[in-house]
Design a protein around this motif. Structure first.
Motif, PDB file in Angstrom:
ATOM      1  N   ASN A 115       0.785  -1.225   0.000  1.00  0.00           N
ATOM      2  CA  ASN A 115       0.000   0.000   0.000  1.00  0.00           C
ATOM      3  C   ASN A 115       0.824   1.286   0.000  1.00  0.00           C
ATOM      4  N   HIS A 116       2.045   1.223  -0.489  1.00  0.00           N
ATOM      5  CA  HIS A 116       2.949   2.380  -0.513  1.00  0.00           C
ATOM      6  C   HIS A 116       3.724   2.320  -1.823  1.00  0.00           C
ATOM      7  N   PRO A 117       4.490   3.361  -2.156  1.00  0.00           N
ATOM      8  CA  PRO A 117       5.338   3.249  -3.348  1.00  0.00           C
ATOM      9  C   PRO A 117       6.239   2.011  -3.238  1.00  0.00           C
ATOM     10  N   LYS A 118       6.409   1.304  -4.347  1.00  0.00           N
ATOM     11  CA  LYS A 118       7.132   0.032  -4.297  1.00  0.00           C
ATOM     12  C   LYS A 118       8.556   0.167  -3.746  1.00  0.00           C
ATOM     13  N   GLY A 119       9.181   1.313  -4.004  1.00  0.00           N
ATOM     14  CA  GLY A 119      10.561   1.525  -3.545  1.00  0.00           C
ATOM     15  C   GLY A 119      10.706   1.442  -2.030  1.00  0.00           C
ATOM     16  N   LEU A 120       9.587   1.568  -1.295  1.00  0.00           N
ATOM     17  CA  LEU A 120       9.642   1.509   0.181  1.00  0.00           C
ATOM     18  C   LEU A 120       9.521   0.070   0.688  1.00  0.00           C
ATOM     19  N   TYR A 121       9.437  -0.866  -0.226  1.00  0.00           N
ATOM     20  CA  TYR A 121       9.243  -2.274   0.183  1.00  0.00           C
ATOM     21  C   TYR A 121      10.529  -2.799   0.832  1.00  0.00           C
ATOM     22  N   PRO A 122      10.439  -3.377   2.046  1.00  0.00           N
ATOM     23  CA  PRO A 122      11.652  -3.886   2.701  1.00  0.00           C
ATOM     24  C   PRO A 122      12.048  -5.235   2.108  1.00  0.00           C
ATOM     25  N   ILE A 123      13.155  -5.240   1.356  1.00  0.00           N
ATOM     26  CA  ILE A 123      13.488  -6.471   0.625  1.00  0.00           C
ATOM     27  C   ILE A 123      14.740  -7.159   1.165  1.00  0.00           C
ATOM     28  N   GLY A 124      15.599  -6.447   1.877  1.00  0.00           N
ATOM     29  CA  GLY A 124      16.855  -7.067   2.369  1.00  0.00           C
ATOM     30  C   GLY A 124      16.549  -8.306   3.181  1.00  0.00           C
ATOM     31  N   PRO A 125      17.108  -9.458   2.833  1.00  0.00           N
ATOM     32  CA  PRO A 125      16.760 -10.706   3.525  1.00  0.00           C
ATOM     33  C   PRO A 125      17.070 -10.648   5.007  1.00  0.00           C
ATOM     34  N   LEU A 126      18.192 -10.010   5.384  1.00  0.00           N
ATOM     35  CA  LEU A 126      18.523  -9.876   6.804  1.00  0.00           C
ATOM     36  C   LEU A 126      18.421  -8.422   7.253  1.00  0.00           C
ATOM     37  N   SER A 127      18.779  -7.516   6.373  1.00  0.00           N
ATOM     38  CA  SER A 127      18.828  -6.099   6.750  1.00  0.00           C
ATOM     39  C   SER A 127      17.460  -5.434   6.688  1.00  0.00           C
ATOM     40  N   GLU A 128      16.561  -6.000   5.920  1.00  0.00           N
ATOM     41  CA  GLU A 128      15.269  -5.366   5.641  1.00  0.00           C
ATOM     42  C   GLU A 128      15.425  -4.001   4.995  1.00  0.00           C
ATOM     43  N   ARG A 129      16.568  -3.799   4.308  1.00  0.00           N
ATOM     44  CA  ARG A 129      16.708  -2.564   3.533  1.00  0.00           C
ATOM     45  C   ARG A 129      15.619  -2.526   2.467  1.00  0.00           C
ATOM     46  N   THR A 130      15.177  -1.295   2.134  1.00  0.00           N
ATOM     47  CA  THR A 130      14.113  -1.167   1.132  1.00  0.00           C
ATOM     48  C   THR A 130      14.696  -1.280  -0.282  1.00  0.00           C
ATOM     49  N   LEU A 131      13.784  -1.405  -1.251  1.00  0.00           N
ATOM     50  CA  LEU A 131      14.234  -1.439  -2.651  1.00  0.00           C
ATOM     51  C   LEU A 131      14.997  -0.157  -2.993  1.00  0.00           C
ATOM     52  N   SER A 407       9.745 -13.210  -1.779  1.00  0.00           N
ATOM     53  CA  SER A 407      10.557 -14.312  -1.242  1.00  0.00           C
ATOM     54  C   SER A 407      11.481 -14.904  -2.308  1.00  0.00           C
ATOM     55  N   THR A 408      11.053 -14.977  -3.570  1.00  0.00           N
ATOM     56  CA  THR A 408      12.006 -15.465  -4.594  1.00  0.00           C
ATOM     57  C   THR A 408      13.148 -14.454  -4.748  1.00  0.00           C
ATOM     58  N   SER A 409      12.828 -13.177  -4.568  1.00  0.00           N
ATOM     59  CA  SER A 409      13.867 -12.158  -4.715  1.00  0.00           C
ATOM     60  C   SER A 409      14.880 -12.239  -3.555  1.00  0.00           C
ATOM     61  N   ARG A 410      14.386 -12.382  -2.346  1.00  0.00           N
ATOM     62  CA  ARG A 410      15.294 -12.479  -1.176  1.00  0.00           C
ATOM     63  C   ARG A 410      16.198 -13.703  -1.301  1.00  0.00           C
ATOM     64  N   GLU A 411      15.598 -14.776  -1.751  1.00  0.00           N
ATOM     65  CA  GLU A 411      16.354 -16.021  -1.940  1.00  0.00           C
ATOM     66  C   GLU A 411      17.498 -15.786  -2.940  1.00  0.00           C
ATOM     67  N   ALA A 412      17.180 -15.059  -4.029  1.00  0.00           N
ATOM     68  CA  ALA A 412      18.190 -14.804  -5.063  1.00  0.00           C
ATOM     69  C   ALA A 412      19.304 -13.907  -4.527  1.00  0.00           C
ATOM     70  N   ILE A 413      18.948 -12.946  -3.677  1.00  0.00           N
ATOM     71  CA  ILE A 413      19.983 -12.060  -3.099  1.00  0.00           C
ATOM     72  C   ILE A 413      20.943 -12.899  -2.240  1.00  0.00           C
TER      73      ILE A 413
END
Ligand code: UTP
Length: 476
Positions: A115-131, A407-413
């Motif tokens: 529900n926010h701009p996609k760039g704010l999505y927390p994607i870092g598998p451990l860090s939870e850094r955003t896109l 989750s496929t993206s985090r796995e790939a990172i």
């Protein structure tokens, strides 16, 4: 009482769009002014002609008998200049301050359901850094490596602009306020697919959506982005989308291949896994590079193989490009602009009784421009192959899907960083998650030079540098 301007009402009746004033009497003057402002921005003639094209079906004038693979550097090729030469050359470009980054982040991310701009999505598998952080951190990593500044241009749209800028403000622009610029793309109204009538999303509001990533060209032109590049001595722009955390932002080798080949546009590509891969095909027709959607190429053609048994049309578009700014300038100054594409989608709309309807089937046409339509305008393009697992892990779909999810993206990172660590001589135990911050190492060559690399990692580990130190999840 504020009345609709006569010029506008004339236009509405000429194009059969009077229904948009249906709720006029229910509105207050501010709402009326808001609706008029929206309507005055609509190019009714264009909308009418696009809808007619959609209804009539657009004849495909491309000659598929001439389809060929693009001019490319493949992983297995003997190439005119080595990877090392390209890497060094790219590094020189960055050191000289000639490289900027443009990220398109104006989309609404409807498939992801965030529900926010996609760039704010927390994607870092451990860090939870955003896109967004994935992009900014990589840029900062190259700035440090190359002792330079790299300007970042972020395209937003009215739907996401304010929240995006507020996020960066909150983060103090990640320390780069002097070299980050936001520019906002335009919108296009959606029309009912049957009638061509504009759709209202509220009594005083048209349904408007961003005009596609191809809207970048007009937005750059109208907001002076290319002039800013010229003033700053930037002649090369790395282009990426916000939703691929493995996007090789500022890849030195890619920049080097681009410059050494004197290309106007370079595309990073990956090999298709099968003829039915749901990615655009990078092809050449009459010596000009184009991207053709997977759904538009007849199956017999997309399955054709070479004598060596490889797909003839092998190159998939991952929307990672390098542009020469003078090429972008020439395209923005040419009169035609990029064409519109039609997306037949579900769009909620106000019906004649003033109720918001949620259609269960596609009911509307959204109008979008695609950035890759500028490719055939380039005389010199280059396509450079990379390994899928090094550069492509998009976040497109909700968790219920099986591909291109968070989750496929985090796995790939994790997989990529595990591979880097192993290649650099560090043993990583099975089942352990690893993530590397770009300030620790922005790429494999830099990781290999680190003297503090652990010999072994046997628990989840996020490698970063002081003032933060590397931590493992069990210390939390
Ligand atoms: P997508 O085509 O995947 O669209 O965008 P999206 O909006 O992110 O997601 P869906 O289709 O609604 O689920 C690819 C990239 O292009 C940008 C997006 O922000 C993303 O980085 N984009 C897309 C724009 O900048 N503007 C647009 O109008 C459309």
């Amino acid at each position: 009482m504020f009345a609709p301007p006569p010029q506008l009402t004339d236009q509405l009746s000429r194009y059969g769009q009077q229904h948009v004033l249906q709720y006029w009497d229910d509105l207050d003057d501010d709402q009326r002014k808001n609706l008029v402002a929206q309507l005055e921005n609509v190019d009714f003639e264009l909308i009418q002609s696009l809808w007619e094209q959609f209804r009539g079906g657009v004849p495909d004038v491309r000659d598929f008998s001439k389809l060929a693979a693009p001019n490319s550097i493949r992983l297995a090729d003997e190439i005119p200049f080595s990877y090392e030469k390209a890497y060094d050359h790219g590094e020189q470009l960055v050191r000289q301050g000639r490289v900027g980054v443009v990220i398109v982040a104006g989309g609404q991310g409807s498939r992801l359901g965030f529900n926010h701009p996609k760039g704010l999505y927390p994607i870092g598998p451990l860090s939870e850094r955003t896109l967004f952080q994935f992009i900014v951190d990589k840029i900062a990593g190259y700035e440090k490596k190359c002792s330079t500044h790299i300007p970042l241009f972020i395209m937003t749209s009215p739907a996401v602009h304010d929240e995006t800028v507020a996020y960066f403000q909150q983060q103090h622009f990640f320390g780069r306020q002097d070299r980050i610029t936001f520019f906002c793309q335009s919108t296009m109204p959606a029309v009912d697919a049957e009638s061509g009538r504009l759709l209202l999303q509220a009594r005083n509001q048209l349904f408007l959506s961003p005009n596609g990533h191809g809207g970048m060209l007009e937005a750059m032109q109208s907001q002076g982005i290319l002039s800013t590049c010229a003033q700053q001595g930037v002649d090369t722009l790395f282009y990426g989308q916000v939703d691929n955390p493995l996007s090789p932002t500022c890849s030195l080798a890619l920049l080097g291949y681009h410059a050494l080949s004197k290309a106007q546009v370079t595309l990073q590509t990956i090999a298709k896994q099968s003829p039915s891969d749901k990615t655009g095909n990078i092809v050449s027709i009459d010596g000009r590079t184009q991207i053709i959607e997977y759904s538009e190429i007849p199956e017999a053609l997309s399955s054709e193989v070479t004598q060596e048994g490889q797909l003839k049309l092998w190159a998939a578009n991952i929307a990672v490009h390098v542009f020469q700014t003078d090429f972008l300038r020439a395209v923005t100054q040419s009169s035609d602009g990029l064409p519109y594409h039609f997306a037949h989608k579900k769009v909620a709309y106000l019906d004649t009784s003033g109720t918001l309807k949620q259609p269960s089937n596609p009911n509307a046409i959204k109008l979008e421009k695609f950035i890759f339509d500028l490719l055939p305008l380039a005389e010199r393009t280059l396509t450079v192959e990379a390994l899928r697992e090094d550069v492509f892990a998009p976040v497109k779909n909700a968790p219920t899907e099986s591909f291109s999810t968070a989750s496929t993206s985090r796995e790939a990172i994790c997989q990529l960083h595990r591979r880097w660590l192993q290649e650099a001589g560090c043993q990583v135990s099975d089942g352990v998650q690893v993530e590397i911050h770009p300030q620790y190492a922005v790429n494999l060559p830099q990781l290999m030079q680190r003297s503090d690399l652990p010999e072994k990692i046997d628990r989840d580990t996020y490698l970063q540098i002081p003032p933060f130190h590397s931590f493992s999840s069990s210390e939390n």
